[in-house]
Every structure is written in C-alpha cells, then in structure tokens.
Design an enzyme around this catalytic site. Structure first.
Site, PDB file in Angstrom:
ATOM      1  N   ARG A   1      -2.754  15.262   1.573  1.00 20.54           N
ATOM      2  CA  ARG A   1      -1.642  14.401   1.570  1.00 20.54           C
ATOM      3  C   ARG A   1      -0.591  15.080   0.181  1.00 20.54           C
ATOM      4  NH1 ARG A   1      -2.615   8.233   1.689  1.00 20.54           N
ATOM      5  NH2 ARG A   1      -0.168   8.426   2.343  1.00 20.54           N
TER       6      ARG A   1
ATOM      7  N   TYR B   1      -3.456   4.710   7.813  1.00 19.60           N
ATOM      8  CA  TYR B   1      -4.661   3.892   7.154  1.00 19.60           C
ATOM      9  C   TYR B   1      -5.424   3.141   8.419  1.00 19.60           C
ATOM     10  CZ  TYR B   1      -2.545   4.636   2.866  1.00 19.60           C
ATOM     11  OH  TYR B   1      -2.303   5.280   1.419  1.00 19.60           O
TER      12      TYR B   1
ATOM     13  N   HIS C   1     -12.025   6.845   0.022  1.00 18.42           N
ATOM     14  CA  HIS C   1     -10.531   6.620   0.558  1.00 18.42           C
ATOM     15  C   HIS C   1     -10.526   6.618   1.921  1.00 18.42           C
ATOM     16  CE1 HIS C   1      -9.189   7.244  -3.551  1.00 18.42           C
ATOM     17  NE2 HIS C   1      -9.948   8.270  -3.767  1.00 18.42           N
TER      18      HIS C   1
ATOM     19  N   ARG D   1      -0.165  -1.816   7.199  1.00 21.79           N
ATOM     20  CA  ARG D   1       0.173  -0.880   6.303  1.00 21.79           C
ATOM     21  C   ARG D   1       0.268   0.523   6.594  1.00 21.79           C
ATOM     22  NH1 ARG D   1      -2.828   1.202   0.687  1.00 21.79           N
ATOM     23  NH2 ARG D   1      -1.080   2.313  -0.095  1.00 21.79           N
TER      24      ARG D   1
ATOM     25  N   ALA E   1      -4.060   3.346  -5.178  1.00 20.71           N
ATOM     26  CA  ALA E   1      -2.919   4.393  -5.940  1.00 20.71           C
ATOM     27  C   ALA E   1      -3.463   4.321  -7.398  1.00 20.71           C
ATOM     28  CB  ALA E   1      -1.736   3.569  -6.028  1.00 20.71           C
TER      29      ALA E   1
ATOM     30  N   GLU F   1     -16.809   6.905  -4.770  1.00 17.16           N
ATOM     31  CA  GLU F   1     -15.266   6.962  -4.712  1.00 17.16           C
ATOM     32  C   GLU F   1     -15.046   6.829  -3.201  1.00 17.16           C
ATOM     33  OE1 GLU F   1     -13.205   9.706  -6.861  1.00 17.16           O
ATOM     34  OE2 GLU F   1     -11.276   9.492  -5.792  1.00 17.16           O
TER      35      GLU F   1
ATOM     36  N   ASN G   1     -12.645   1.879  -4.079  1.00 18.63           N
ATOM     37  CA  ASN G   1     -11.308   2.524  -3.476  1.00 18.63           C
ATOM     38  C   ASN G   1     -10.390   2.179  -4.610  1.00 18.63           C
ATOM     39  OD1 ASN G   1      -9.215   3.626  -2.627  1.00 18.63           O
ATOM     40  ND2 ASN G   1      -9.682   2.768  -0.192  1.00 18.63           N
TER      41      ASN G   1
ATOM     42  N   PRO H   1      -5.086  -1.688  -5.159  1.00 20.65           N
ATOM     43  CA  PRO H   1      -3.801  -2.342  -4.715  1.00 20.65           C
ATOM     44  C   PRO H   1      -3.265  -1.909  -3.258  1.00 20.65           C
ATOM     45  CG  PRO H   1      -3.440  -0.581  -6.523  1.00 20.65           C
ATOM     46  CD  PRO H   1      -4.801  -0.998  -6.512  1.00 20.65           C
ATOM     47  N   ASN H   2      -2.598  -2.905  -2.605  1.00 17.02           N
ATOM     48  CA  ASN H   2      -2.089  -2.826  -1.284  1.00 17.02           C
ATOM     49  C   ASN H   2      -3.128  -2.838  -0.177  1.00 17.02           C
ATOM     50  OD1 ASN H   2       0.534  -2.771  -2.488  1.00 17.02           O
ATOM     51  ND2 ASN H   2       0.090  -0.685  -3.031  1.00 17.02           N
TER      52      ASN H   2
HETATM   53  C1  DQA Z   1      -6.143   5.273  -0.681  1.00 20.37           C
HETATM   54  C2  DQA Z   1      -5.237   6.552  -0.898  1.00 20.37           C
HETATM   55  C3  DQA Z   1      -4.117   6.479  -2.181  1.00 20.37           C
HETATM   56  O1  DQA Z   1      -3.585   7.493  -2.490  1.00 20.37           O
HETATM   57  C4  DQA Z   1      -3.080   5.467  -1.703  1.00 20.37           C
HETATM   58  O2  DQA Z   1      -2.481   5.112  -2.902  1.00 20.37           O
HETATM   59  C5  DQA Z   1      -3.772   4.270  -1.122  1.00 20.37           C
HETATM   60  C6  DQA Z   1      -5.033   4.186  -0.376  1.00 20.37           C
HETATM   61  C7  DQA Z   1      -6.999   5.644   0.469  1.00 20.37           C
HETATM   62  O3  DQA Z   1      -7.785   4.791   0.612  1.00 20.37           O
HETATM   63  O4  DQA Z   1      -6.827   6.685   1.402  1.00 20.37           O
HETATM   64  O5  DQA Z   1      -3.545   3.061  -1.733  1.00 20.37           O
HETATM   65  O6  DQA Z   1      -6.991   5.087  -1.733  1.00 20.37           O
END
Ligand code: DQA
Length: 146
Positions: free
Chosen positions: A108, A23, A101, A18, A78, A99, A75, A10-11
């Site tokens: 963080r 990011y 990020h 964003r 959240a 995995e 990825n 998501p997002n």
């Molecule tokens: C994320 C890190 C997560 O904590 C966050 O909720 C994201 C992006 C990253 O790529 O850094 O949406 O996965």
C-alpha cells in the site's frame, strides 16, 4: 490452556462498512466470534478489545499483563505506523504477540510500510483480511503445542 488477548486499534470498529475494497465486508464482531470459537475448540481462552485512543490501548496492554495474558494478537491499525507509546508498552510487558493486518500493508502507501512493531513481534501476518487473525491464532497454537 493459554489466555490470548486480541487487541485492535482505531477504526477497526468500522469493519464491514469501512473501505470494503481494502478491508472486506465482515464486521470485527463476526471475525472475533469465529476466532473465539476456534480458540475454544483448541482449549484456549480468548478475549478481545477494540479501542480508538492510543492511551486507552496502552492501558489495555498494562491490564493484559496484570491479568496474566500469555499471548496477544495485535492489530495496531494506524498506530502501527506512528506509535512509540504502544511499542514501549509492548516492550514493557513482554507479552509475546503476533502483529496482524487485514491488508497487505507492504503493497500500500509508503507510510504504511513502516511498522513500530514488526521487529519485536513473534511474527507478522498481513493481507488475508479477517483470515489474518485466524492464521495468527494458528501460529500461536503451534507455539503452545509444537
Ligand atoms: C490495518 C492497516 C493500517 O495501515 C490501517 O491504518 C488500518 C488497518 C490493516 O489491518 O490492514 O487501520 O492495520
């Protein structure tokens, strides 16, 4: 030739606008385009998906297994920190995955320091913004062609 699926949670569709201080300014499409080019140059087939809903991501994992995906770059965004359903889906299909990020989640907020995936992943790459995906793909290629 391996089939590699990049699955984004998501997002991540909002990358580029964003919280760019976290990011970066590249869009997901731009990052995926570069990744696709890299995979193609190495003789592998890459596809990618971004979904905001947990259930749709579970379905995408099931579909990946039915379609013979060999490796995944994941990825979970959240859902990294919350989703037993996605963890169970990955355990069910047994597709090896890295995995990734964009941000260094361990540096963080405390709630981002929990991952439901790290202990079942081939490895984890964090903190290199869009480059995290490239490094994950390189790691998978190194496994395929030692
Ligand atoms: C994320 C890190 C997560 O904590 C966050 O909720 C994201 C992006 C990253 O790529 O850094 O949406 O996965």
């Amino acid at each position: 030739m391996a089939k590699i699926l990049v699955l984004n949670g998501p997002n991540l569709n909002l990358l580029g606008r964003r919280e760019p201080e976290h990011y970066g300014y590249r869009t997901l499409a731009e990052i995926m385009e570069d990744l696709d080019r890299f995979a193609g140059a190495c003789g592998h087939e890459l596809s990618w998906v971004q979904e905001n809903s947990e259930g749709v991501l579970v379905d995408a994992i099931h579909t990946a297994a039915n379609e013979g995906v060999d490796y995944m770059i994941f990825n979970p965004a959240a859902y990294t920190h919350t989703s037993v359903a996605l963890r169970d889906a990955m355990l069910a299909v047994r597709i090896p995955f890295v995995e990734v990020h964009l941000t260094a989640t361990s540096a963080r907020e405390p709630f981002r320091q929990v991952s439901y995936f790290s202990d079942i992943a081939l490895g984890v790459i964090t903190g290199f913004r869009g480059e995290s995906y490239t490094l994950a793909l390189q790691a998978i290629i190194n496994i395929i062609e030692p």
